[in-house]
Design a protein around this motif. Structure first.
Motif, mmCIF file in Angstrom:
data_model
loop_
_atom_site.group_PDB
_atom_site.id
_atom_site.type_symbol
_atom_site.label_atom_id
_atom_site.label_comp_id
_atom_site.label_asym_id
_atom_site.label_seq_id
_atom_site.Cartn_x
_atom_site.Cartn_y
_atom_site.Cartn_z
ATOM 1 N N THR A 32 -3.360 -8.933 -0.045
ATOM 2 C CA THR A 32 -2.652 -8.513 1.158
ATOM 3 C C THR A 32 -3.260 -7.222 1.672
ATOM 4 O O THR A 32 -3.524 -6.307 0.897
ATOM 5 C CB THR A 32 -1.165 -8.278 0.857
ATOM 6 O OG1 THR A 32 -0.626 -9.474 0.304
ATOM 7 C CG2 THR A 32 -0.395 -7.908 2.092
ATOM 8 N N ARG A 33 -3.457 -7.140 2.997
ATOM 9 C CA ARG A 33 -4.000 -5.943 3.638
ATOM 10 C C ARG A 33 -3.202 -5.669 4.905
ATOM 11 O O ARG A 33 -2.659 -6.584 5.514
ATOM 12 C CB ARG A 33 -5.467 -6.151 4.002
ATOM 13 C CG ARG A 33 -6.363 -6.424 2.847
ATOM 14 C CD ARG A 33 -7.220 -5.278 2.476
ATOM 15 N NE ARG A 33 -7.827 -4.794 3.697
ATOM 16 C CZ ARG A 33 -7.894 -3.510 4.034
ATOM 17 N NH1 ARG A 33 -7.464 -2.618 3.228
ATOM 18 N NH2 ARG A 33 -8.402 -3.124 5.167
ATOM 19 N N SER A 34 -3.169 -4.408 5.321
ATOM 20 C CA SER A 34 -2.461 -4.065 6.546
ATOM 21 C C SER A 34 -3.238 -3.016 7.331
ATOM 22 O O SER A 34 -4.058 -2.289 6.777
ATOM 23 C CB SER A 34 -1.053 -3.554 6.238
ATOM 24 O OG SER A 34 -1.124 -2.348 5.518
ATOM 25 N N PHE A 35 -2.956 -2.962 8.624
ATOM 26 C CA PHE A 35 -3.597 -2.015 9.533
ATOM 27 C C PHE A 35 -2.569 -1.588 10.566
ATOM 28 O O PHE A 35 -1.834 -2.410 11.111
ATOM 29 C CB PHE A 35 -4.803 -2.684 10.224
ATOM 30 C CG PHE A 35 -5.341 -1.914 11.395
ATOM 31 C CD1 PHE A 35 -5.995 -0.706 11.209
ATOM 32 C CD2 PHE A 35 -5.195 -2.379 12.692
ATOM 33 C CE1 PHE A 35 -6.485 0.006 12.288
ATOM 34 C CE2 PHE A 35 -5.690 -1.675 13.773
ATOM 35 C CZ PHE A 35 -6.341 -0.470 13.574
ATOM 36 N N THR A 36 -2.507 -0.283 10.840
ATOM 37 C CA THR A 36 -1.616 0.247 11.864
ATOM 38 C C THR A 36 -2.463 0.711 13.039
ATOM 39 O O THR A 36 -3.283 1.617 12.896
ATOM 40 C CB THR A 36 -0.770 1.408 11.319
ATOM 41 O OG1 THR A 36 -0.058 0.942 10.176
ATOM 42 C CG2 THR A 36 0.200 1.913 12.356
ATOM 43 N N ALA A 37 -2.256 0.102 14.193
ATOM 44 C CA ALA A 37 -3.018 0.431 15.397
ATOM 45 C C ALA A 37 -2.361 1.596 16.127
ATOM 46 O O ALA A 37 -1.187 1.920 15.908
ATOM 47 C CB ALA A 37 -3.098 -0.781 16.312
ATOM 48 N N GLY A 78 -11.443 -10.040 4.856
ATOM 49 C CA GLY A 78 -11.238 -9.492 3.518
ATOM 50 C C GLY A 78 -10.339 -10.343 2.646
ATOM 51 O O GLY A 78 -10.624 -10.549 1.466
ATOM 52 N N VAL A 79 -9.242 -10.859 3.199
ATOM 53 C CA VAL A 79 -8.304 -11.640 2.388
ATOM 54 C C VAL A 79 -8.776 -13.077 2.190
ATOM 55 O O VAL A 79 -8.240 -13.779 1.335
ATOM 56 C CB VAL A 79 -6.867 -11.608 2.948
ATOM 57 C CG1 VAL A 79 -6.317 -10.200 2.953
ATOM 58 C CG2 VAL A 79 -6.787 -12.247 4.309
ATOM 59 N N THR A 80 -9.758 -13.543 2.974
ATOM 60 C CA THR A 80 -10.271 -14.896 2.773
ATOM 61 C C THR A 80 -11.553 -14.895 1.950
ATOM 62 O O THR A 80 -11.615 -15.523 0.902
ATOM 63 C CB THR A 80 -10.536 -15.600 4.112
ATOM 64 O OG1 THR A 80 -11.401 -14.790 4.907
ATOM 65 C CG2 THR A 80 -9.267 -15.870 4.863
ATOM 66 N N ASP A 81 -12.589 -14.195 2.401
ATOM 67 C CA ASP A 81 -13.886 -14.209 1.719
ATOM 68 C C ASP A 81 -14.134 -12.959 0.889
ATOM 69 O O ASP A 81 -14.829 -12.998 -0.114
ATOM 70 C CB ASP A 81 -15.029 -14.338 2.749
ATOM 71 C CG ASP A 81 -14.875 -15.577 3.605
ATOM 72 O OD1 ASP A 81 -14.350 -16.580 3.093
ATOM 73 O OD2 ASP A 81 -15.278 -15.533 4.778
ATOM 74 N N GLY A 82 -13.645 -11.819 1.324
ATOM 75 C CA GLY A 82 -13.928 -10.562 0.670
ATOM 76 C C GLY A 82 -15.250 -9.987 1.172
ATOM 77 O O GLY A 82 -15.983 -10.620 1.921
ATOM 78 N N GLY A 135 -14.919 -6.516 -3.066
ATOM 79 C CA GLY A 135 -13.524 -6.170 -2.842
ATOM 80 C C GLY A 135 -13.037 -6.742 -1.530
ATOM 81 O O GLY A 135 -13.799 -7.341 -0.775
ATOM 82 N N ILE A 136 -11.744 -6.499 -1.214
ATOM 83 C CA ILE A 136 -11.183 -7.040 0.020
ATOM 84 C C ILE A 136 -11.169 -6.015 1.142
ATOM 85 O O ILE A 136 -10.916 -6.360 2.285
ATOM 86 C CB ILE A 136 -9.767 -7.625 -0.193
ATOM 87 C CG1 ILE A 136 -8.781 -6.556 -0.630
ATOM 88 C CG2 ILE A 136 -9.795 -8.762 -1.158
ATOM 89 C CD1 ILE A 136 -7.344 -7.022 -0.664
ATOM 90 N N ASP A 137 -11.449 -4.747 0.838
ATOM 91 C CA ASP A 137 -11.457 -3.688 1.844
ATOM 92 C C ASP A 137 -12.896 -3.260 2.114
ATOM 93 O O ASP A 137 -13.558 -2.705 1.237
ATOM 94 C CB ASP A 137 -10.628 -2.505 1.364
ATOM 95 C CG ASP A 137 -10.417 -1.454 2.428
ATOM 96 O OD1 ASP A 137 -11.043 -1.549 3.503
ATOM 97 O OD2 ASP A 137 -9.621 -0.525 2.186
ATOM 98 N N GLN A 138 -13.396 -3.529 3.318
ATOM 99 C CA GLN A 138 -14.789 -3.256 3.663
ATOM 100 C C GLN A 138 -15.117 -1.771 3.536
ATOM 101 O O GLN A 138 -16.189 -1.402 3.046
ATOM 102 C CB GLN A 138 -15.071 -3.722 5.089
ATOM 103 C CG GLN A 138 -16.512 -3.558 5.505
ATOM 104 C CD GLN A 138 -16.767 -4.033 6.912
ATOM 105 O OE1 GLN A 138 -15.878 -4.043 7.749
ATOM 106 N NE2 GLN A 138 -17.985 -4.425 7.175
ATOM 107 N N GLN A 139 -14.211 -0.896 3.934
ATOM 108 C CA GLN A 139 -14.458 0.533 3.890
ATOM 109 C C GLN A 139 -14.588 1.025 2.454
ATOM 110 O O GLN A 139 -15.487 1.793 2.130
ATOM 111 C CB GLN A 139 -13.337 1.269 4.627
ATOM 112 C CG GLN A 139 -13.593 2.738 4.857
ATOM 113 C CD GLN A 139 -13.031 3.619 3.756
ATOM 114 O OE1 GLN A 139 -12.038 3.289 3.126
ATOM 115 N NE2 GLN A 139 -13.668 4.723 3.519
#
Length: 177
Positions: A32-37, A78-82, A135-139
């Motif tokens: 699970t990942r989240s982003f706040t715009a 990220g949550v599908t392929d990483g 990992g699932i987070d590119q940064q």
């Protein structure tokens, strides 16, 4: 107009998204990942896709439009392929081994370098001269790869050091008599 921002982010099978205000939360097979715009853009669901639109056409809103859409697309990827970064160790005696979950590097120093991976990142050694960061987070994946690379950056004369796979090192000519 942003060409990137116009395109909706399609959700593949097995991925769900939840939008609460300016926060997008994406769940998939890898996590699970989240982003706040920022408040400059609107994020909405349109069927099986996430659409990002600017609230006004001023410069800041247009900048945030494309960036926010790319961040949402990176959540889905990220949550599908990483994400994955590969590093190569070039130099006599330079090698890598796994010591539990820690990466141990022999880089010509008087001591071995031990690197503990942060939460959510997996390190693996394919050969003793190739390291893979996943990992699932590119940064975070990019930051871990950069931290490992900074222990011994590639030098321009012999090309020794830790480099990204496929990276071109500009070579210099040495001293002449």
């Amino acid at each position: 107009m942003s060409r990137i921002g116009k395109r909706p982010v399609e959700l593949p099978k097995g991925v769900t998204a939840e939008i609460k205000g300016q926060t997008v939360q994406v769940k998939g097979p890898k996590g699970t990942r989240s982003f706040t715009a920022t408040d400059d853009v609107d994020i909405t669901m349109d069927g099986n896709a996430i659409v990002v639109r600017p609230r006004s056409l001023n410069k800041v809103a247009r900048q945030q439009w494309g960036m926010s859409r790319t961040m949402v697309a990176n959540l889905v990827t990220g949550v599908t392929d990483g994400f994955k970064r590969e590093l190569e160790l070039v130099g006599v005696g330079y090698r890598a081994t796994m010591q539990g979950k820690a990466l141990q590097l022999a880089l010509g120093y008087s001591h071995p370098v031990v690197y503990e991976a942060p939460e959510g990142v997996t390190l693996s050694v394919n050969k003793n001269t190739e390291v893979t960061v996943e990992g699932i987070d590119q940064q975070v994946v990019g930051e871990v790869a950069a931290e490992i690379r900074n222990w011994r950056r590639p030098e321009p004369y012999k090309g020794k050091g830790i480099r990204y796979k496929g990276e071109y090192i500009f070579r210099k000519e040495g001293k002449k008599k």
